[in-house]
Design an enzyme around this catalytic site. Structure first.
Site, PDB file in Angstrom:
ATOM      1  N   HIS A 126       0.844  -1.202   0.000  1.00 18.85           N
ATOM      2  CA  HIS A 126       0.000   0.000   0.000  1.00 18.85           C
ATOM      3  C   HIS A 126       0.879   1.253   0.000  1.00 18.85           C
ATOM      4  CE1 HIS A 126      -3.192  -2.811   1.335  1.00 18.85           C
ATOM      5  NE2 HIS A 126      -4.003  -1.941   0.797  1.00 18.85           N
ATOM      6  N   LYS A 183      -0.844   4.859   4.446  1.00 18.55           N
ATOM      7  CA  LYS A 183      -1.665   3.867   5.144  1.00 18.55           C
ATOM      8  C   LYS A 183      -1.093   3.621   6.537  1.00 18.55           C
ATOM      9  CE  LYS A 183      -4.001  -0.538   4.689  1.00 18.55           C
ATOM     10  NZ  LYS A 183      -5.316   0.014   5.030  1.00 18.55           N
TER      11      LYS A 183
END
Ligand code: NAD
Length: 219
Positions: free
Chosen positions: A130, A134
């Site tokens: 990600h 995040k």
């Protein structure tokens, strides 16, 4: 269907804006816009879509009950008391709740539930990637997929650049490797599913549903 009348809780958020933009491409009308300290209503919606925060849920449930309208809920980090509220509401109107409205991830879940057993004597692991903003690792989706596999496999998390979201499940024995990979390209991965769910609620009187129920209905 054209011309869905819907409401959004969390209207100013990233998902709220994405849902508004996507639904607009079908000529749908957002008749209720709610966010922190703002509320605007021009008509009665057929369904309320809530992608905000658990703290918003009590008022969202009240709205749905007042107008007798369906709820599609994407907000994460719900606690048991929130699920209780939802189950109660589902006795009166349709409720679709999912922590992941991506169609691909939900199909991947079915694949893993069905086929992981064939790899029972293989090694297995997951890699999830990600963007750097995040906060949590491993991702909630990675944990959900591992749960579907019913196997305690290692998950490796990478946080690099702007990667929207990738989950790869890897099976390997001494002679071969099988990889199953899902990539989300943008938030559209979710808003497509949210619209399927919103349309699904129009066909139901009441009940508590998952996004998988929505997918199964369309098979
Ligand atoms: P965001 O922070 O960009 O937006 C959240 C919005 O909700 C903000 O505009 C905020 O002001 C508003 N909000 C917060 N509390 C509120 C309240 N009490 N009443 C009204 N509005 C309130 O976040 P986001 O990325 O849009 O995500 C929103 C939620 O959706 C999060 O819980 C996130 O984890 C979840 N999410 C779920 C899925 C899924 O597929 N289920 C996908 C993406 C995000």
């Amino acid at each position: 269907m054209i011309g869905l009348k819907y409401g959004i809780v969390g209207f100013r958020g990233k998902m709220g804006r994405e849902i508004f933009e996507y639904f607009s491409t079908f000529g749908d009308e957002c008749v209720l816009k709610k966010d922190v300290d703002s509320f605007e209503q021009t008509d009665t919606p057929q369904v309320i879509i809530d992608f905000s925060s658990p703290s918003a849920l009590e008022e969202t449930v009240k709205l749905c009950r007042e107008h007798k309208i369906a709820l599609v809920l994407g907000t994460t980090a719900l606690e048991e008391r929130h699920f209780e509220m939802l189950r109660e509401l589902a006795n009166e109107v349709p409720v679709v709740q999912s922590y992941n409205f991506s169609t691909g991830i939900n199909i991947l879940r079915k694949i893993l539930r069905e086929y992981t057993r064939y790899f029972s004597d293989w090694d297995a692991a997951m890699v999830e990637i990600h963007h750097t903003q995040k906060k949590d690792a491993p991702s909630g989706t990675a944990k959900m997929l591992r749960n579907d596999m019913n196997r305690d496999i290692p998950i490796s998390s990478l946080r690099i650049g702007g990667v929207f979201g990738e989950h790869t499940v890897i099976f390997s024995n001494a002679g071969e490797v099988v990889e199953i990979k899902h990539s989300a390209l943008s938030r559209r991965a979710f808003s497509i599913g949210v619209r399927h769910a919103a349309l699904f609620t129009l066909k139901k009187q009441k009940g508590f549903y998952s996004y998988e129920d929505v997918l199964n209905e369309n098979l």
